[in-house]
Every structure is written in C-alpha cells, then in structure tokens.
Scaffold this active site. Structure first.
Site, short mmCIF file in Angstrom:
data_model
loop_
_atom_site.label_atom_id
_atom_site.label_comp_id
_atom_site.label_asym_id
_atom_site.label_seq_id
_atom_site.Cartn_x
_atom_site.Cartn_y
_atom_site.Cartn_z
N GLU A 290 0.83 -1.21 0.00
CA GLU A 290 0.00 0.00 0.00
C GLU A 290 0.87 1.26 0.00
O GLU A 290 0.44 2.32 -0.45
CB GLU A 290 -0.91 -0.03 1.24
CG GLU A 290 -2.20 0.74 1.06
CD GLU A 290 -3.21 0.41 2.14
OE1 GLU A 290 -4.13 -0.37 1.88
OE2 GLU A 290 -3.09 0.95 3.25
N HIS A 311 6.63 -26.78 -1.45
CA HIS A 311 5.94 -27.86 -2.16
C HIS A 311 4.83 -27.32 -3.04
O HIS A 311 4.03 -28.09 -3.58
CB HIS A 311 5.39 -28.87 -1.14
CG HIS A 311 6.49 -29.51 -0.34
ND1 HIS A 311 6.99 -30.76 -0.60
CD2 HIS A 311 7.24 -29.02 0.69
CE1 HIS A 311 7.97 -31.03 0.24
NE2 HIS A 311 8.15 -29.99 1.04
N LYS A 425 -14.05 0.87 -3.85
CA LYS A 425 -15.14 1.33 -2.98
C LYS A 425 -16.17 2.10 -3.79
O LYS A 425 -17.37 1.92 -3.62
CB LYS A 425 -14.59 2.24 -1.86
CG LYS A 425 -13.72 1.51 -0.86
CD LYS A 425 -13.33 2.44 0.27
CE LYS A 425 -12.25 1.83 1.12
NZ LYS A 425 -11.61 2.78 2.02
#
Ligand code: PA5
Length: 449
Positions: A290, A311, A425
C-alpha cells in the site's frame, strides 16, 4: 543495542558492494527528510517518534482496560480491516501457541477472534453462532469509522451482544479505537459511552500497530506491550543514530531492495520458516504494497510460508520468471526443544537424524533453499531474529516501518497515502446504490448489463 540483523551477502552477485556505498548519502538524506518532515506525506509521520513518545500513562490505561476485558470475557472479537487489524494479529499470532484458539477455555487470557476483514455471510453467521453461548467483548477499530467491512460486522455484533446481555451491559463490553473528532464510530462511542482510544491524525492505518490499535488487542491476548514498545524504541534510537549505511538495517534494506528493483527484480517474496509469522508477513505485505504500489511503480510484495510452500511455490521461485528476490526471516532460537526420535525399524530412513533437533533440520532446509534459489538467480536478503518475543517483534515492526518509508522515497512515491484503494469502494457503492452515488450507479450499470 538492537538484536535484529540484516544480511545481504546473498545479494552481492546482483548488487555491487561499491555501488551500495554510493547510496549512503542518498539514504541518509531520505531518512533525514523523514525526521525533518520534509518529504511527501509528511503529515503522516506520527509513527516516527511513537515508540519514544508513548507515555506510561497510556500503557497503564491500556493494561487496565485489558485486565477489565479479561475479567469480563473468555472471547474478544477484534473488528477492523487492513491497518486496523493486521498488526495486532501479526504480533498475537507470532507470540501465541499455534493451537491457542483450541485451548482458550483453559487459558488465562481471552481468545482473540477477528471480524470485519471480509464480507462473507458464512463467516459472520458462523462467528455469531460460535458467540451465542460465550461471554465476549468487542474491540472495534476504525480510524475513519466508516469502512464498510468492519461497519457491517460491528452492526451485526453489536445487535447480537445487545440482545444477549442488554444494551447497558453491552456498552460496558464494547471498546472503540477511532479518530479523535470525526467519524460515525466516534459519534456512536460518545453517545453510548464506550471506553475509547484515539488514533492520532498523523498516524496512518498501516503504521498504527504501536498505537492502541495494536496495543489493546495485544495486551488483551496477554502479551507485554511495554516490552514491545521498548523493542521498537531501541530500533528507533539505533536507526536515528547509525549513519553508516551498512550498520543501519532499515536504510540498507531500502537501498538493496531498490537496487534489485532497478535491475528488474520487481517482486519481493517474504519467506518465513515459522508458521507463527504468517500474519507478520501479511502485515508486511500491506505495509509495503500500500505504501509503494503507485504511479505504475513499486516492488510487488508476496509472501510464502516455508517449508510448506516449497511444495507449491518452490518450482516457480526456482525456475519461473526471473524477476524475483527473496527476503527470509530467520528465527535463531525456537521456544521449545523437539528432538527427532530413533526408530528401530527405520522404514523412513531417517535414523541419521535421530537425536537432532527439528530446528536444525529447518535451518538446513533454509540454508539449502537459499543457496538453491541463489543458483536459480534469486538473490536473498536475510532478516535474522534471535527469537520471537515482544522486544524482538517491536524491533522488527519499527525496522519494517522505517525501511518502507525510506524505500518509498527512493521510489519517488508518497509512501503514506493510498489513493488507489478508493476505486473499488466507488464501484461497490455505485453497485449497492448508495445515496449520493446516483450518477456512478447509472454509469456502472451500463458496464455490467
Ligand atoms: O493502512 C490503511 O490506511 C488502511 O489499511 C486502513 O487501515 C483500512 O482501510 C481501515 O481503515 P479504517 O481504520 O479507517 O477503518
């Protein structure tokens, strides 16, 4: 004196040590810009002096509240998202038993569970169902007080708690951490008389773990917040005093990762060999992602949990696109001793390890993996922690914060804003037909019809 160490020797095939020295003055200049509040986003630098400035009265108040919560409840729901949640979870998980949630009934401290980090109906329904017969308290954390995910979770939890214990008793079991003046949560907390703590204006969410945002949940979980702050303070002082780049781990981390980035290593994978650090890596991902991912720039922060992910992701790291570098968090001393037993049949052929500690095997896996990845053109940095405890985690947190700020300035971005987070948003509110978003609703509906 700090205990955390940064090793960069496994990057030196990629970054020339003489070149690193050339960045010494730039790194010092950028660090001074942070202290002098002369850089981009300088109104969000409250975290810089936070460890030194956290006063005893605040710590004592948080400890008192934590004791009250402990007396009230066996379970505490921490409601928050992003910076208002990840730091607390990172520290609590790092310090707790991997199975602490299963042992909460016998534990001295309440079990911490989390809400408000997703919009999953099933998650919320299952949480409320779990809480139906539990004594619980709520810590709601939101700086803005208006973030959708925690606001919805809190609405549901508050209704559940009020129905269970009555409005007045619920008011004594709800704790709010929010902005000093503004926001819906502040208004509600004042109206209902919830015990509240303030997130200072000049501390952004992802830099807020050493404020009540992190300290209250961590204290409730039974950990020593004084030692955490003390560790952070030691790192703050060390970084402020140490002018030599090779001895200043935050500046060195920022310099080396930027040098690697400029050479095409655009993804950094944070690897830990201790499952307890998984959420520390999540917190780091938010802090760096961010802070740096803007203006079409930034190192992409990824995380892996080794040896499990060897793995699954091991193949790619060894052999996939060569734009990766790794930072490995090494913990030198585990909390326990666990020796591998001898087996008379030795069907698995592991008797050559009998009597050796698991941590020795883990360390050899770590050494072997780093060298293999290095051979595969993946440079490695190492963050070495002597052990996991509050003091070392305090150092680690502050090291990452300062490293991120210097690194963001090296990238020439503002590491303290997050304009890109608003885009989803806006679309979500438009699709939900939030009042005030009528124009956006009409536009977005054309795109999905
Ligand atoms: O780092 C940040 O600023 C974000 O992750 C915020 O902490 C997150 O979006 C939550 O915001 P708020 O605390 O306002 O609910």
């Amino acid at each position: 004196m700090v205990e955390l160490k940064l090793r960069i020797d496994k990057t030196l095939d990629f970054v020339d040590p003489n070149e690193i020295k050339l960045f010494e003055s730039e790194a010092a200049l950028l660090q001074n810009k942070i202290y002098d509040k002369k850089g981009a986003g300088n109104d969000f630098l409250g975290w810089v002096n936070l460890p030194a400035e956290t006063d005893d009265a605040l710590i004592a108040d948080i400890e008192e509240t934590a004791a009250r919560i402990k007396a009230q409840s066996k379970v505490v729901v921490v409601v928050g998202i992003g910076g208002s949640y990840l730091g607390a979870r990172a520290v609590i998980d790092a310090l707790s038993s991997n199975f602490y949630q299963m042992q909460y009934q016998q534990a001295d401290n309440p079990m911490v569970v989390y809400a408000g980090q997703n919009l999953s109906e099933d998650y919320m329904a299952e949480l409320l169902h779990f809480l139906d017969d539990k004594d619980y308290s709520i810590i709601i954390i939101s700086k803005s007080g208006t973030t959708t995910e925690p606001a919805i979770a809190f609405r549901l939890l508050r209704a559940h708690l009020e129905k269970k214990v009555g409005e007045q008793n619920a008011g004594e079991r709800i704790y709010a951490i929010t902005d000093a003046q503004r926001g819906a949560l502040k208004t509600l907390a004042t109206e209902k008389g919830y015990k509240s703590y303030v997130i200072a204006d000049d501390v952004g969410g992802r830099y807020s773990v050493l404020t009540p945002v992190g300290l209250l949940p961590i204290a409730v979980a039974g950990f020593d917040i004084r030692k955490l702050v003390k560790g952070a303070r030691a790192m703050q002082e060390h970084l402020q005093q140490e002018k030599e780049l090779l001895k200043n781990p935050a500046a060195l981390y920022a310099v080396v990762r930027n040098m690697l980035y400029r050479k095409g290593k655009t993804t950094e994978i944070m690897a830990s060999y201790t499952p307890n650090l998984m959420y520390m890596v999540e917190w780091w991902k938010q802090l760096y992602g961010e802070s740096e991912g803007k203006e079409q720039k930034g190192i992409f922060p990824a995380g892996v949990n080794f040896t499990a992910d060897l793995h699954s992701m091991g193949q790619y790291i060894q052999d996939g696109m060569r734009n990766i570098f790794e930072t490995v968090i090494r913990v030198e001393n585990p909390r326990y001793i666990m020796e591998i037993p001898h087996d008379s049949n030795d069907l698995d052929g592991l008797n050559f390890l009998a009597g050796k500690r698991m941590s020795y095997v883990n360390k050899m896996a770590e050494e072997g993996t780093m060298l293999a990845h290095l051979d595969g053109q993946v440079p490695n940095l190492e963050i070495i922690l002597p052990r996991i405890d509050e003091s070392v985690l305090g150092e680690l947190i502050y090291f990452f914060e300062m490293g991120c700020a210097i690194s963001g300035y090296m990238l020439e971005v503002n590491p303290f804003d997050q304009p890109g987070v608003e885009a989803y948003k806006k679309n979500m509110f438009a699709l939900l037909e939030k009042p005030g978003f009528e124009k956006e609703t009409a536009e977005i509906k054309k795109r999905i019809s």
